[in-house]
Motif scaffolding. Structure first.
Motif, PDB file in Angstrom:
ATOM      1  N   SER A  10       0.837  -1.212   0.000  1.00 55.85           N
ATOM      2  CA  SER A  10       0.000   0.000   0.000  1.00 55.85           C
ATOM      3  C   SER A  10       0.864   1.251   0.000  1.00 55.85           C
ATOM      4  N   LEU A  11       1.832   1.282  -0.883  1.00 55.11           N
ATOM      5  CA  LEU A  11       2.791   2.389  -0.905  1.00 55.11           C
ATOM      6  C   LEU A  11       2.119   3.698  -1.293  1.00 55.11           C
ATOM      7  N   LYS A  12       2.614   4.767  -0.676  1.00 54.76           N
ATOM      8  CA  LYS A  12       2.081   6.106  -0.893  1.00 54.76           C
ATOM      9  C   LYS A  12       3.198   7.003  -1.440  1.00 54.76           C
ATOM     10  N   PRO A  13       2.839   8.065  -2.130  1.00 54.83           N
ATOM     11  CA  PRO A  13       3.878   8.985  -2.637  1.00 54.83           C
ATOM     12  C   PRO A  13       4.808   9.479  -1.534  1.00 54.83           C
ATOM     13  N   GLU A  14       4.282   9.640  -0.314  1.00 54.37           N
ATOM     14  CA  GLU A  14       5.114  10.117   0.786  1.00 54.37           C
ATOM     15  C   GLU A  14       6.112   9.078   1.276  1.00 54.37           C
ATOM     16  N   ASP A  15       6.038   7.865   0.778  1.00 53.18           N
ATOM     17  CA  ASP A  15       7.045   6.853   1.094  1.00 53.18           C
ATOM     18  C   ASP A  15       8.287   7.003   0.209  1.00 53.18           C
ATOM     19  N   THR A  16       8.221   7.888  -0.762  1.00 54.76           N
ATOM     20  CA  THR A  16       9.356   8.111  -1.643  1.00 54.76           C
ATOM     21  C   THR A  16      10.564   8.608  -0.857  1.00 54.76           C
ATOM     22  N   ALA A  17      11.677   7.892  -0.978  1.00 53.74           N
ATOM     23  CA  ALA A  17      12.880   8.223  -0.221  1.00 53.74           C
ATOM     24  C   ALA A  17      13.996   7.260  -0.620  1.00 53.74           C
ATOM     25  N   VAL A  18      15.188   7.558  -0.145  1.00 54.76           N
ATOM     26  CA  VAL A  18      16.266   6.583  -0.185  1.00 54.76           C
ATOM     27  C   VAL A  18      16.181   5.764   1.098  1.00 54.76           C
ATOM     28  N   TYR A  19      16.150   4.465   0.953  1.00 53.92           N
ATOM     29  CA  TYR A  19      16.020   3.567   2.100  1.00 53.92           C
ATOM     30  C   TYR A  19      17.385   2.958   2.417  1.00 53.92           C
ATOM     31  N   TYR A  20      17.740   3.019   3.713  1.00 53.35           N
ATOM     32  CA  TYR A  20      19.031   2.538   4.168  1.00 53.35           C
ATOM     33  C   TYR A  20      18.866   1.386   5.149  1.00 53.35           C
ATOM     34  N   CYS A  21      19.713   0.407   5.003  1.00 50.86           N
ATOM     35  CA  CYS A  21      19.799  -0.713   5.931  1.00 50.86           C
ATOM     36  C   CYS A  21      20.882  -0.401   6.964  1.00 50.86           C
ATOM     37  N   THR A  22      20.641  -0.759   8.213  1.00 48.03           N
ATOM     38  CA  THR A  22      21.643  -0.594   9.244  1.00 48.03           C
ATOM     39  C   THR A  22      21.654  -1.830  10.144  1.00 48.03           C
ATOM     40  N   ALA A  23      22.810  -2.117  10.709  1.00 49.32           N
ATOM     41  CA  ALA A  23      22.921  -3.283  11.585  1.00 49.32           C
ATOM     42  C   ALA A  23      24.074  -3.108  12.555  1.00 49.32           C
ATOM     43  N   ASP A  24      23.892  -3.635  13.773  1.00 51.41           N
ATOM     44  CA  ASP A  24      24.957  -3.693  14.774  1.00 51.41           C
ATOM     45  C   ASP A  24      25.602  -5.071  14.649  1.00 51.41           C
ATOM     46  N   ILE A  25      26.841  -5.090  14.210  1.00 58.81           N
ATOM     47  CA  ILE A  25      27.497  -6.338  13.840  1.00 58.81           C
ATOM     48  C   ILE A  25      28.753  -6.555  14.665  1.00 58.81           C
ATOM     49  N   ALA A  26      28.857  -7.778  15.185  1.00 66.02           N
ATOM     50  CA  ALA A  26      30.063  -8.175  15.907  1.00 66.02           C
ATOM     51  C   ALA A  26      31.017  -8.850  14.934  1.00 66.02           C
ATOM     52  N   SER A  27      32.257  -8.369  14.893  1.00 65.58           N
ATOM     53  CA  SER A  27      33.242  -8.995  14.031  1.00 65.58           C
ATOM     54  C   SER A  27      33.740 -10.289  14.656  1.00 65.58           C
ATOM     55  N   THR A  28      34.557 -11.014  13.913  1.00 68.78           N
ATOM     56  CA  THR A  28      35.121 -12.255  14.443  1.00 68.78           C
ATOM     57  C   THR A  28      36.092 -11.975  15.591  1.00 68.78           C
ATOM     58  N   ARG A  29      36.502 -10.727  15.743  1.00 69.46           N
ATOM     59  CA  ARG A  29      37.338 -10.341  16.887  1.00 69.46           C
ATOM     60  C   ARG A  29      36.496  -9.864  18.063  1.00 69.46           C
ATOM     61  N   GLY A  30      35.150  -9.888  17.911  1.00 69.81           N
ATOM     62  CA  GLY A  30      34.269  -9.549  19.015  1.00 69.81           C
ATOM     63  C   GLY A  30      33.957  -8.084  19.160  1.00 69.81           C
ATOM     64  N   ILE A  31      34.374  -7.256  18.194  1.00 68.88           N
ATOM     65  CA  ILE A  31      34.102  -5.830  18.248  1.00 68.88           C
ATOM     66  C   ILE A  31      32.760  -5.551  17.577  1.00 68.88           C
ATOM     67  N   ILE A  32      31.869  -4.838  18.277  1.00 71.48           N
ATOM     68  CA  ILE A  32      30.539  -4.518  17.746  1.00 71.48           C
ATOM     69  C   ILE A  32      30.566  -3.122  17.146  1.00 71.48           C
ATOM     70  N   THR A  33      30.147  -3.027  15.906  1.00 75.17           N
ATOM     71  CA  THR A  33      30.141  -1.768  15.166  1.00 75.17           C
ATOM     72  C   THR A  33      28.808  -1.591  14.462  1.00 75.17           C
ATOM     73  N   ASN A  34      28.352  -0.361  14.375  1.00 73.43           N
ATOM     74  CA  ASN A  34      27.141  -0.057  13.620  1.00 73.43           C
ATOM     75  C   ASN A  34      27.506   0.232  12.166  1.00 73.43           C
ATOM     76  N   TYR A  35      26.881  -0.496  11.258  1.00 69.01           N
ATOM     77  CA  TYR A  35      27.140  -0.345   9.824  1.00 69.01           C
ATOM     78  C   TYR A  35      25.889   0.152   9.106  1.00 69.01           C
TER      79      TYR A  35
END
Length: 120
Positions: free
Chosen positions: A84-109
């Motif tokens: 049910s998309l509306k004209p006001e939904d027009t935008a650039v959509y971005y994905c984000t995630a908090d990810i832990a590396s194999t070294r155990g460091i958590i970073t927001n991407y």
């Protein structure tokens, strides 16, 4: 190097549907909270929906009942079903995630974004 890559954007008529996908790749140990944000021209970036590692979700009021966020922890993927998309939904959509590396460091991407245009 961890990357988030979005896909699935495009041009759709009002009332139509789109499904966005976001794939995470790289040296990943675990993925925690994930989310979709959007930014329309001349406006600030805003939250669309978020989902925890356990599957709990929250949505912006403007998309409740129309959008559904989901994730596949095995595939390291995030999805956004938009109906049910509306004209006001027009935008650039971005994905984000908090990810832990194999070294155990958590970073927001963040991904690079995918354009969604709702227009007749």
């Amino acid at each position: 190097q961890v990357q988030l890559v979005e896909s699935g954007g495009g041009l759709v008529q009002p009332g139509g549907s789109l499904r966005l996908s976001c794939a995470a790749s790289g040296s990943i140990s675990n993925i925690y909270d994930m989310g979709w944000y959007r930014q329309a021209p001349g406006k600030q970036r805003e939250l669309v929906a978020r989902i925890t590692i356990g599957g709990n979700t929250n949505y912006a009021d403007s998309v409740k009942g129309r959008f559904t966020i989901s994730r596949d922890n095995v595939k390291k993927a995030l999805y956004l079903q938009m109906n049910s998309l509306k004209p006001e939904d027009t935008a650039v959509y971005y994905c984000t995630a908090d990810i832990a590396s194999t070294r155990g460091i958590i970073t927001n991407y963040w991904g690079q974004g995918t354009q969604v245009t709702v227009s007749s």
